[in-house]
Structures are given as structure tokens and as C-alpha cells.
Design an enzyme around this catalytic site. Sequence first.
Site, PDB file in Angstrom:
ATOM      1  N   THR A  85     -15.668   8.137  -0.410  1.00 33.59           N
ATOM      2  CA  THR A  85     -15.754   9.605   0.509  1.00 33.59           C
ATOM      3  C   THR A  85     -14.893   9.143   1.535  1.00 33.59           C
ATOM      4  OG1 THR A  85     -17.179  11.217   1.314  1.00 33.59           O
ATOM      5  CG2 THR A  85     -18.031   8.817   1.417  1.00 33.59           C
TER       6      THR A  85
ATOM      7  N   LYS B 192     -10.621   8.515   0.909  1.00 37.97           N
ATOM      8  CA  LYS B 192     -10.171   9.115  -0.341  1.00 37.97           C
ATOM      9  C   LYS B 192      -8.600   9.002  -0.770  1.00 37.97           C
ATOM     10  CE  LYS B 192     -13.791  12.562  -0.849  1.00 37.97           C
ATOM     11  NZ  LYS B 192     -14.036  13.942  -0.929  1.00 37.97           N
TER      12      LYS B 192
ATOM     13  N   ASP C 239     -13.299  16.952  -6.935  1.00 39.91           N
ATOM     14  CA  ASP C 239     -13.625  17.884  -5.947  1.00 39.91           C
ATOM     15  C   ASP C 239     -13.483  19.156  -6.312  1.00 39.91           C
ATOM     16  OD1 ASP C 239     -14.964  16.188  -4.251  1.00 39.91           O
ATOM     17  OD2 ASP C 239     -13.308  15.547  -3.279  1.00 39.91           O
TER      18      ASP C 239
ATOM     19  N   ALA D  93      -6.372  23.771   5.805  1.00 41.72           N
ATOM     20  CA  ALA D  93      -5.304  23.204   4.966  1.00 41.72           C
ATOM     21  C   ALA D  93      -5.264  21.665   5.260  1.00 41.72           C
ATOM     22  CB  ALA D  93      -4.017  23.548   5.548  1.00 41.72           C
TER      23      ALA D  93
ATOM     24  N   LYS E  69       0.828  23.295   8.780  1.00 40.05           N
ATOM     25  CA  LYS E  69      -0.010  22.384   7.660  1.00 40.05           C
ATOM     26  C   LYS E  69      -0.219  23.528   6.442  1.00 40.05           C
ATOM     27  CE  LYS E  69      -2.532  19.319  10.764  1.00 40.05           C
ATOM     28  NZ  LYS E  69      -3.921  19.263  11.038  1.00 40.05           N
TER      29      LYS E  69
ATOM     30  N   GLY F 163     -21.781  25.537  -0.056  1.00 35.28           N
ATOM     31  CA  GLY F 163     -21.315  24.168  -0.662  1.00 35.28           C
ATOM     32  C   GLY F 163     -22.076  23.317  -1.324  1.00 35.28           C
TER      33      GLY F 163
HETATM   34  P1  ATR Z   1     -11.177  17.889   5.504  1.00 37.38           P
HETATM   35  O1  ATR Z   1     -10.315  16.461   4.970  1.00 37.38           O
HETATM   36  O2  ATR Z   1     -12.611  17.412   5.745  1.00 37.38           O
HETATM   37  O3  ATR Z   1     -10.587  18.997   5.072  1.00 37.38           O
HETATM   38  P2  ATR Z   1      -9.094  17.879   7.987  1.00 37.38           P
HETATM   39  O4  ATR Z   1      -8.077  17.204   7.099  1.00 37.38           O
HETATM   40  O5  ATR Z   1      -9.429  17.157   9.349  1.00 37.38           O
HETATM   41  O6  ATR Z   1     -10.820  17.644   7.223  1.00 37.38           O
HETATM   42  O7  ATR Z   1      -9.033  19.054   7.689  1.00 37.38           O
HETATM   43  C1  ATR Z   1      -9.764  20.170   8.520  1.00 37.38           C
HETATM   44  C2  ATR Z   1      -9.524  21.658   8.739  1.00 37.38           C
HETATM   45  O8  ATR Z   1     -10.229  22.337   9.615  1.00 37.38           O
HETATM   46  C3  ATR Z   1      -7.930  21.885   8.959  1.00 37.38           C
HETATM   47  O9  ATR Z   1      -7.571  22.958   8.358  1.00 37.38           O
HETATM   48  C4  ATR Z   1      -8.037  22.242  10.679  1.00 37.38           C
HETATM   49  O10 ATR Z   1      -7.061  22.863  11.074  1.00 37.38           O
HETATM   50  P3  ATR Z   1      -5.847  22.192  11.712  1.00 37.38           P
HETATM   51  O11 ATR Z   1      -4.907  21.975  10.435  1.00 37.38           O
HETATM   52  O12 ATR Z   1      -5.093  23.327  12.510  1.00 37.38           O
HETATM   53  O13 ATR Z   1      -6.218  21.187  12.631  1.00 37.38           O
HETATM   54  C5  ATR Z   1      -9.401  22.881  10.349  1.00 37.38           C
HETATM   55  N1  ATR Z   1     -10.021  22.846  11.765  1.00 37.38           N
HETATM   56  C6  ATR Z   1     -10.904  21.985  12.288  1.00 37.38           C
HETATM   57  N2  ATR Z   1     -11.398  22.483  13.475  1.00 37.38           N
HETATM   58  C7  ATR Z   1     -10.999  23.638  13.526  1.00 37.38           C
HETATM   59  C8  ATR Z   1     -11.059  24.673  14.641  1.00 37.38           C
HETATM   60  N3  ATR Z   1     -11.977  24.513  15.885  1.00 37.38           N
HETATM   61  N4  ATR Z   1     -10.508  25.939  14.655  1.00 37.38           N
HETATM   62  C9  ATR Z   1      -9.635  25.968  13.682  1.00 37.38           C
HETATM   63  N5  ATR Z   1      -9.338  25.238  12.476  1.00 37.38           N
HETATM   64  C10 ATR Z   1     -10.045  24.161  12.423  1.00 37.38           C
END
Ligand code: ATR
Length: 276
Positions: A62, A66, A102, A127, A155, A241
Site C-alpha cells: 500500500t 505501490k 484495485d 488523476a 495530469k 469505497g
Molecule cells: P492517490 O494516489 O491516492 O490517488 P494522489 O496521487 O496524491 O493520490 O492524487 C490525489 C488526487 O486528488 C489528484 O487528482 C489531486 O489533484 P491534483 O492532481 O491537482 O493534485 C486530487 N486532489 C487532492 N486534493 C485536492 C483538492 N483540495 N482539490 C482538488 N483536487 C485535489
Amino acid sequence: MKKLFAVLGDPIGHSMSPIMHNALLSYYEIDAHYLPFKVKTEDLSAAIKGLKAIGISGFNVTVPHKSSIIPFLDDVDPLALSIGAVNTVVNENGNLIGYNTDGLGFIKGLEPFITSFTDKKLLIIGAGGGARAIYFTLAKMKPLVVDIANRTINKAVELIEACPFDTTSKALSLEEAGQQLAEYDIVIQTTMIGMYPNISELPLSLENLRAQSLVCDIIYNPLETQFLKEAKQKDATIQNGIDMFVYQGALAFEKWTGIFPDVNRMKENVLRQLEA
Ligand code: ATR
């Protein structure tokens, strides 16, 4: 000899995988333990070597390992390789083989609602890693459209460009996605927005959501995010989820033991733990 299964991550204390898998091992009378191990990124290579040396039967991976685990494995399944992330490792005759359950776990969780994706328009919000696993796995199901909305639109563009399967997809800002929400049959929220403790946050406005659409959130703490609450008020079908979590675990358990477990039992068990 007793078998060993594990989950590696950092942090790992919050993981519900040990409770879920130990309950399954006991229910199916498999003489094995499933243990959580906190492994720092700089120790990952040594940890994998150690687990291989002691003949571990399989393990989960995790956050944050990953992707970084891939070079330390003997082989990686093509889907996991294209996703660029492994969450399940199987010891196959002394070789550690990486898989990603996943995305498929998410899709299996949709089976009560969706039989085919080929006539469906989907929107993925986010993303990051979760979105990537779901998007690439969904792309194999040939949906009519699967668009990606993200705060950082680049992204979303990169994710679409990286997908190894043919899709009709465009990258959108969160505002654009909110405006054209009525186009979608299925909306999938994959960001951490709305997760405990920031439970009042929303990634985008649901004003234009179509009634009878299916709205999923990969968050399960809280069980009903603000996003799902508002979707329900718009007469959408909602899914949290829990199903993705349980099905990714069920698919991992099947890879390790050959048994596809009783998912309803698993769900009840996880819900009991969450309520406790
Ligand atoms: P994970 O691997 O758990 O999906 P991550 O790679 O950190 O985590 O991705 C988090 C996602 O949440 C991304 O799409 C991020 O948007 P950005 O690419 O713009 O960073 C989104 N995200 C996190 N906090 C956010 C916020 N406050 N508002 C909008 N999008 C957010």
C-alpha cells in the site's frame, strides 16, 4: 508449515487488510497469518529480499510503495505494469510476481449495477494513483466515453496519453466537468476530497447531475461523503469505497489461495470494524 501473508506500507496502523484477511484465513481454515509491516521507502528493497528469503506466500502493498516496489519484483503482470502500480504480490515457485487488483476490484463492485460499459459515458474525478488503476482497467471494458476531470488538468492529459488501451477520453477542469455533468451515466470520485476529517468538502458541484446516474466514491471514511449525500439528493444511485476495498482484497485472496471468498461476509466484517 504455517504460511505467512502480509501488507507493507507506511503508515500501516490504520490498514483494515489484516483484520479482513485473518478473518478469511480462519473462515476457510487455512493455516496462515496475515501481518502488517511498516516499511520505510529506503528499506523496501531489503524488506522484499527478507520476505522472499523466508518464503512468504504473498503480500499486499500500500501507500507509498505501490509503484516503487516494481523494480524489486521478479515479474509484473502486464495490466499492473501499464498502471505502474502493484497492490498484490504472489510467491509463485519462489518468484515474486506483482499484480494490481484495485481497478478490477472497483469494476467487480459495480457488477450489481452495470453489466456492460460499451454504451456508458463515464467521468473520473482525479488523476492520482487510484484514478490511474480504475481508468486503465475500465478502458479495457471499452466504455463509450471515459473523461477525466482534475484540479491540475495537465495530469488528466498525461493520464489519457499514458493509457495503453483505446478510449474516447478528454481532460476537463473540475468546473467544466461540473457544467457538463448531465452527460454522464457513471461518475467516479477518486480524490481524497471529503475524506475524514474534511468531511464537508466537495470536488465539484453536483447541480447538473442526471437523476438515475450512478455515483461512486472510493472513500469509505466516512461511509457517505458529502459528494454521495448530495448525489443521493439528486436521485442518483450511490456507492461508497467499501466495495472496491473488499473486492481488491477478495481478488488478492483468490490469487494466493485459489478461493474466491464470500464478499458479503467480508463487507459485513469491514463495516463492523468501521463502526467500532
Ligand atoms: P492517490 O494516489 O491516492 O490517488 P494522489 O496521487 O496524491 O493520490 O492524487 C490525489 C488526487 O486528488 C489528484 O487528482 C489531486 O489533484 P491534483 O492532481 O491537482 O493534485 C486530487 N486532489 C487532492 N486534493 C485536492 C483538492 N483540495 N482539490 C482538488 N483536487 C485535489
